[in-house]
Motif scaffolding. Sequence first.
Motif, PDB file in Angstrom:
ATOM      1  N   GLY A   1     -21.509  -6.282   6.974  1.00 33.89           N
ATOM      2  CA  GLY A   1     -22.086  -7.355   6.165  1.00 33.89           C
ATOM      3  C   GLY A   1     -23.567  -7.184   5.900  1.00 33.89           C
ATOM      4  O   GLY A   1     -24.019  -7.244   4.746  1.00 33.89           O
ATOM      5  N   ARG A   2     -24.326  -6.977   6.951  1.00 33.25           N
ATOM      6  CA  ARG A   2     -25.768  -6.777   6.769  1.00 33.25           C
ATOM      7  C   ARG A   2     -26.040  -5.508   5.988  1.00 33.25           C
ATOM      8  O   ARG A   2     -26.983  -5.434   5.191  1.00 33.25           O
ATOM      9  CB  ARG A   2     -26.479  -6.714   8.128  1.00 33.25           C
ATOM     10  CG  ARG A   2     -26.589  -8.059   8.821  1.00 33.25           C
ATOM     11  CD  ARG A   2     -27.183  -7.915  10.196  1.00 33.25           C
ATOM     12  NE  ARG A   2     -26.235  -7.254  11.088  1.00 33.25           N
ATOM     13  CZ  ARG A   2     -26.484  -6.916  12.340  1.00 33.25           C
ATOM     14  NH1 ARG A   2     -27.685  -7.127  12.876  1.00 33.25           N
ATOM     15  NH2 ARG A   2     -25.568  -6.339  13.090  1.00 33.25           N
ATOM     16  N   ALA A   3     -25.210  -4.475   6.194  1.00 37.81           N
ATOM     17  CA  ALA A   3     -25.393  -3.216   5.462  1.00 37.81           C
ATOM     18  C   ALA A   3     -25.186  -3.432   3.958  1.00 37.81           C
ATOM     19  O   ALA A   3     -25.909  -2.873   3.141  1.00 37.81           O
ATOM     20  CB  ALA A   3     -24.457  -2.139   5.997  1.00 37.81           C
ATOM     21  N   ALA A   4     -24.211  -4.247   3.588  1.00 38.35           N
ATOM     22  CA  ALA A   4     -23.978  -4.540   2.171  1.00 38.35           C
ATOM     23  C   ALA A   4     -25.183  -5.259   1.570  1.00 38.35           C
ATOM     24  O   ALA A   4     -25.686  -4.878   0.507  1.00 38.35           O
ATOM     25  CB  ALA A   4     -22.713  -5.382   1.999  1.00 38.35           C
ATOM     26  N   LEU A   5     -25.658  -6.295   2.255  1.00 37.00           N
ATOM     27  CA  LEU A   5     -26.814  -7.051   1.754  1.00 37.00           C
ATOM     28  C   LEU A   5     -28.057  -6.170   1.684  1.00 37.00           C
ATOM     29  O   LEU A   5     -28.817  -6.221   0.714  1.00 37.00           O
ATOM     30  CB  LEU A   5     -27.070  -8.270   2.633  1.00 37.00           C
ATOM     31  CG  LEU A   5     -25.982  -9.345   2.608  1.00 37.00           C
ATOM     32  CD1 LEU A   5     -26.239 -10.377   3.695  1.00 37.00           C
ATOM     33  CD2 LEU A   5     -25.887  -9.996   1.240  1.00 37.00           C
ATOM     34  N   ALA A   6     -28.254  -5.340   2.704  1.00 37.87           N
ATOM     35  CA  ALA A   6     -29.408  -4.440   2.718  1.00 37.87           C
ATOM     36  C   ALA A   6     -29.291  -3.398   1.610  1.00 37.87           C
ATOM     37  O   ALA A   6     -30.293  -3.027   0.995  1.00 37.87           O
ATOM     38  CB  ALA A   6     -29.513  -3.758   4.080  1.00 37.87           C
ATOM     39  N   GLY A   7     -28.088  -2.941   1.358  1.00 35.45           N
ATOM     40  CA  GLY A   7     -27.885  -1.973   0.285  1.00 35.45           C
ATOM     41  C   GLY A   7     -28.248  -2.534  -1.068  1.00 35.45           C
ATOM     42  O   GLY A   7     -28.897  -1.874  -1.885  1.00 35.45           O
TER      43      GLY A   7
END
Length: 130
Positions: free
Chosen positions: A89-95
């Motif tokens: 989840g955080r990786a998607a938002l950070a991406g």
Amino acid sequence: MRLTVQQMMEAANAAVERIDGQKAQEMVAQGALLLDIRDAPELQNAGRAVGAHHVPRGMLEFRADPATQFHDPEMRFDRPIVLHCASGGRAALAGKLLKDMGYGQVFNMGGLDDWKKSGGPMIEPVDQGM
């Protein structure tokens, strides 16, 4: 208009390609930056992928922007970046954030378990002792 987490996740998942651990390993072998955005205690407790570069999610904007004193030279606009967190989840938002900042080749591997399950080498967690 109010923006919900669900809406932010939908936009992030639409903007950032999701890849599996095997594809991530191939990309890293070809020079992509494997970027671990978990917080420091998560790395200590769960270990980390061999070769992963750590930038906590809370510092990402500052490390990614060449105009700040906190810029991380590993983060380059011409280098593919493979993000991961604990579950994705955080990786998607950070991406999505990195794409908004001008990084063109950004991918979401998901969580650390995606790396492990695909046979990615690991640095084991620190033994907390007693």
